[in-house]
Design an enzyme around this catalytic site. Structure first.
Site, PDB file in Angstrom:
ATOM      1  N   SER A 115      21.149  12.683 -32.069  1.00 41.77           N
ATOM      2  CA  SER A 115      22.182  13.467 -31.404  1.00 41.77           C
ATOM      3  C   SER A 115      23.540  12.866 -31.707  1.00 41.77           C
ATOM      4  CB  SER A 115      21.944  13.482 -29.895  1.00 41.77           C
ATOM      5  OG  SER A 115      22.256  12.217 -29.357  1.00 41.77           O
ATOM      6  N   LYS A 116      24.553  13.484 -31.129  1.00 38.01           N
ATOM      7  CA  LYS A 116      25.927  13.058 -31.400  1.00 38.01           C
ATOM      8  C   LYS A 116      26.147  11.572 -31.144  1.00 38.01           C
ATOM      9  CE  LYS A 116      28.215  17.335 -30.445  1.00 38.01           C
ATOM     10  NZ  LYS A 116      28.684  18.057 -29.310  1.00 38.01           N
ATOM     11  N   ARG A 117      25.436  11.060 -30.151  1.00 35.63           N
ATOM     12  CA  ARG A 117      25.715   9.650 -29.832  1.00 35.63           C
ATOM     13  C   ARG A 117      25.283   8.713 -30.960  1.00 35.63           C
ATOM     14  NH1 ARG A 117      20.710   7.693 -27.854  1.00 35.63           N
ATOM     15  NH2 ARG A 117      19.419   9.537 -27.705  1.00 35.63           N
TER      16      ARG A 117
END
Ligand code: GLU
Length: 493
Positions: A253-255
């Site tokens: 994911s974005k993280r």
């Protein structure tokens, strides 16, 4: 059977790694089988649609080189290719399901549905709708709808018993207990379909033969199969791809940093490297081959070499692959791809268009060093910068002449004299002259070369010194060395 596959992005933001892997598998599969690949914009959730997202997604696909045969921008025989423009089709399907009793209207207001869901969660029951309107007498239902000012949704009448078998090309038959399915919504109050209805209606209308999608959709598949059956349609072959994990083994994911295609493009990854890397997230040619051209992947790609085990997005591996692909480009091609990155990095007052031709002899030396094209400017910007370069005096002295400007000055002045006499002006002759200087000064070559490198490039990390000087030319080299000599002569300024 003719192969037709579709990529169905929802225009909610950037094109992310998970979706682009799906698009890639679709495309590879279509190209391998000589079939068609189409793009369909799944914009039925108006609250989540983001302006400009469709264009960005298409842009990302174009950059990757995943060309489509039918789509929202080019049309095709099964258009339109935006679900928001296909509403009458979903309505007709919903009407058919209502007429055959496989669907029913529901007048429950959203607040009630929400309460029911929360209550079910509290009691640790399946969190679906309680089917209150499922068996209401027609007159009662009509009254309820009237009481809601005519508002209603259409729900699927899910079977209560038995099981639904989802044949997945990778997993075999996956069995779902029907009692766990709720009566999900097909048509929303605003007349828009849900994902389930829209994708089934469209996959049928667009004659889709195979559906590749992330395995987060596997739990929706029984709903889809039941819909195919209720509508009398032949379902496509389903291929649920394994989840992509980040380095911490959580879902990517974005993280985990840059996960959009555009972010990778901006950093200077090559599309062919990204394709090679992503193709291996859930597929392999054999047990050994890791590096492949796009043509080789298309040639070898098929479902039988796909797997279901979760795959990890290994950034280090992608970087190494990108560096590999960069090294293998011909020098002209390398510069052609790198030039836009340099254009962007150089200040506006640098004259354009940039002419990289004189730098061609340096290309292989730079290609050995860069991992991403965004690093390219660092290696060559000093060729284009007008006026004196900007660097701290301490850099000029380096470790070898630390706190010793007089020592560094001797090296720089010695180099000016030596370079003025070099003939012919080639990397070899320059090297001989500068090594001779180090010998005369009885210093290690590295100590002597640091001030010279900083003087002509403005930095310590640059392409090899002699080749750099050869390309830069004698006049500019001497000019920059003179500036450095002045700075070393007045170290306190
Ligand atoms: N619109 C869905 C998404 O955004 C596509 C799922 C599918 O391919 O069926 O992921």
């Amino acid at each position: 059977m003719s192969v037709r596959v579709r990529f169905g992005p929802s225009p909610t933001g950037e094109l992310h790694m998970g979706s682009v892997r799906t698009a890639l598998f679709d495309w590879l599969f279509a190209r391998h089988h000589g079939g068609e690949f189409l793009v369909r914009i799944e914009d039925t959730d108006q609250t989540r649609s983001v302006a400009g997202a469709e264009e960005r997604i298409l842009e990302g696909l174009r950059w990757m080189g995943l060309d489509w045969d039918e789509g929202p921008d080019i049309g095709g025989p099964h258009g339109p290719y935006r679900q928001s423009e296909r509403l009458p089709l979903y309505e007709v399907a919903a009407e058919r399901l209502l007429a055959s009793g496989r669907a029913y209207r529901c007048a429950c207001p959203p607040e009630r549905v929400k309460q029911v869901r929360e209550e079910a969660q509290r009691r640790k029951r399946p969190p679906g709708y309680d089917a209150r309107c499922r068996d209401l007498a027609p007159a009662d239902l009509a009254n309820e709808i009237a009481a809601q000012d005519g508002r209603s949704v259409v729900r699927f009448r899910s079977p209560r018993e038995g099981a639904t078998v989802v044949p997945d090309a990778l997993r075999g038959d996956v069995v779902f207990e029907n009692r766990l399915l709720d009566d999900h919504v097909l048509l929303k109050e605003d007349g828009f379909p849900t994902y389930h209805l829209a994708s089934v209606v469209d996959d049928h209308a667009m004659e889709i033969s195979h559906v590749f999608r992330g395995d987060e959709w596997l739990s929706s598949a029984p709903r889809h199969l039941l819909l195919y059956e209720a509508l009398g349609y032949e379902p496509p072959v389903f291929i649920h791809q394994p989840v992509i994990l980040g380095p911490d083994k959580g879902k990517l994911s974005k993280r985990h940093g840059a996960t959009s295609v555009s972010a990778y493009a901006e950093q200077g990854y090559l599309p062919e490297a990204l394709i090679n890397f992503l193709a291996l997230l859930g597929w392999s040619k054999d047990d050994r081959t890791t590096k492949m051209s796009v043509a080789e992947i298309i040639e070898a790609f098929d479902i039988d070499r796909m797997g279901v085990t979760p795959v990890t997005f290994d950034q280090t591996r992608l970087d190494a692959m990108n560096a590999d692909f960069l090294r293998e480009l011909g020098p002209e091609e390398f510069f052609r791809r790198a030039a836009p990155f340099l254009e962007r990095a150089l200040p506006e007052d640098v004259a354009r268009p940039l002419d990289l031709t004189p730098l061609l002899p340096l290309a292989p030396l730079i290609q050995e060093r860069v991992k991403r094209l965004a690093e390219f400017a660092e290696y060559v910007d000093f060729f284009f910068l007008p006026g004196p370069l900007d660097y701290p005096n301490a850099e000029l002295m380096g470790k070898g002449f630390r706190d010793n400007p007089a020592g560094a000055l001797t090296a720089v002045e010695g180099a000016i004299a030596a370079l003025k006499a070099v003939e012919p002006w080639t990397a070899e002759a320059i090297e001989a002259a500068l090594r001779g200087l180090a010998d005369r000064l009885a210093l290690r070559a590295g100590v002597v070369f640091t001030p010279l490198r900083v003087a002509v490039t403005g930095k310590r990390i640059a392409p090899p010194l002699f080749e750099t000087l050869a390309v830069l030319g004698r006049a500019r080299a001497v000019e920059r060395l003179n500036v450095a000599a002045e700075r070393l002569a007045r170290p306190d300024d």
